[in-house]
Design a protein around this motif. Structure first.
Motif, PDB file in Angstrom:
ATOM      1  N   ASP A  36      -8.252  -8.891   1.725  1.00  0.00           N
ATOM      2  CA  ASP A  36      -7.621  -7.575   1.737  1.00  0.00           C
ATOM      3  C   ASP A  36      -6.390  -7.553   0.846  1.00  0.00           C
ATOM      4  O   ASP A  36      -6.136  -6.569   0.130  1.00  0.00           O
TER       5      ASP A  36
ATOM      6  N   ASN B 257      -7.628  -7.877  -2.886  1.00  0.00           N
ATOM      7  CA  ASN B 257      -8.242  -6.624  -3.320  1.00  0.00           C
ATOM      8  C   ASN B 257      -7.185  -5.579  -3.661  1.00  0.00           C
ATOM      9  O   ASN B 257      -7.264  -4.902  -4.698  1.00  0.00           O
ATOM     10  N   GLU B 258      -6.188  -5.439  -2.788  1.00  0.00           N
ATOM     11  CA  GLU B 258      -5.131  -4.452  -3.050  1.00  0.00           C
ATOM     12  C   GLU B 258      -4.341  -4.829  -4.297  1.00  0.00           C
ATOM     13  O   GLU B 258      -3.972  -3.966  -5.106  1.00  0.00           O
TER      14      GLU B 258
ATOM     15  N   ARG C 293       0.832  -1.211   0.000  1.00  0.00           N
ATOM     16  CA  ARG C 293       0.000   0.000   0.000  1.00  0.00           C
ATOM     17  C   ARG C 293       0.862   1.253   0.000  1.00  0.00           C
ATOM     18  O   ARG C 293       0.547   2.241  -0.676  1.00  0.00           O
TER      19      ARG C 293
ATOM     20  N   ARG D   2      -6.733 -14.377   1.517  1.00  0.00           N
ATOM     21  CA  ARG D   2      -6.968 -13.129   2.237  1.00  0.00           C
ATOM     22  C   ARG D   2      -7.551 -12.076   1.309  1.00  0.00           C
ATOM     23  O   ARG D   2      -6.888 -11.598   0.387  1.00  0.00           O
TER      24      ARG D   2
END
Length: 260
Positions: free
Chosen positions: A162, A165-166, A135, A160
């Motif tokens: 998260d 998605n990232e 990120r 996972r």
């Protein structure tokens, strides 16, 4: 149980009653801090956490204390506390993430990246640190590095959402819409009501020329949520295979949104 139910006032009363009889009860101090944070009164927990922190090394207490100090307008004290916690061994890895986040808030993103990298040097397989670093690279415009570290995180923890998605967001920026769409579908399989992820999927579908499927995804985004009309209209307008409306009501009508 009160915290999980978001009954923060009740949780505060329970924790405070325990601390009255034992001012150094670690768990009660942590519970009180989280209960107060849920009521936007986190600063009131600083004193009790400081008492616990003075008793010995406790990464969880020290990390929360540092975060609350920063949130109370004492950024210098909070960051100093977090730096001390990061330097302790054995390491408490959430402190690396908290310190990095606080450094970003004061405009020191490069230092934040260095902090997370130092944590990964100690624990190369830590998925949470990889996600944080990805990120940070994304925010810093270092997309190739972001793609590399997030791919590694996904390979380590393929389930996972998260992380996936990232990674999907980075794949969009790299123009790999097929892989990005697959990533967003994986996330939606677990969280079908996540409209932000569905909007990203719509972007991928439109860019792949799957206009009908992309527009259907956008209708799902705005269904029952007229405040998301602007987001959906932007996705359509920004796509190389999208649509542009000069009139808001026309866009609303196309997407089936009731707009006042």
């Amino acid at each position: 149980m009160a915290l999980r139910a978001r009954q923060f006032a009740q949780a505060e009363q329970i924790a405070a009653s325990i601390l009255k009889s034992n001012r150094t009860d670690r768990n009660a101090a942590l519970l009180l801090a989280h209960a107060l944070m849920g009521q936007d009164r986190g600063g009131e927990a600083i004193a009790s956490l400081e008492r616990i922190a003075r008793r010995g090394d406790d990464g969880e207490v020290e990390t929360l204390l540092g975060a609350l100090l920063c949130g109370a307008g004492r950024a210098a004290d909070g960051i100093a506390q977090l730096r001390r916690t990061v330097a302790r061994r054995p390491p408490y890895f959430p402190s690396f993430q908290e310190l990095a986040g606080q450094l970003v808030k004061i405009g020191q993103r490069s230092d934040a990246i260095g902090i997370v990298e130092s944590g990964l040097a100690l624990a190369p397989d830590n998925v949470d640190l990889k996600l944080s670093l990805g990120r940070l690279f994304h925010e810093n415009g270092e997309l190739a590095k972001a793609l590399n570290i997030l791919t590694s995180a996904r390979n380590s923890a393929p389930g996972r959402p998260d992380v996936v998605n990232e990674l999907g967001r980075i794949l969009i920026l790299h123009g790999d819409y097929t892989a990005a769409a697959d990533a967003f579908r994986q996330v939606l399989a677990q969280y079908p009501d996540d409209r932000s992820v569905r909007a990203h999927l719509a972007t991928c579908l439109l860019e792949q020329g799957e206009r009908n499927a992309g527009e259907a995804a956008l209708r799902s985004v705005t269904r029952g949520q007229p405040q998301l009309l602007g987001r959906a209209a932007f996705v359509m307008a920004a796509s190389s295979h999208g649509r542009f409306f000069f009139d808001r009501s026309a866009a609303a009508k196309f997407l089936g949104v009731e707009s006042s």
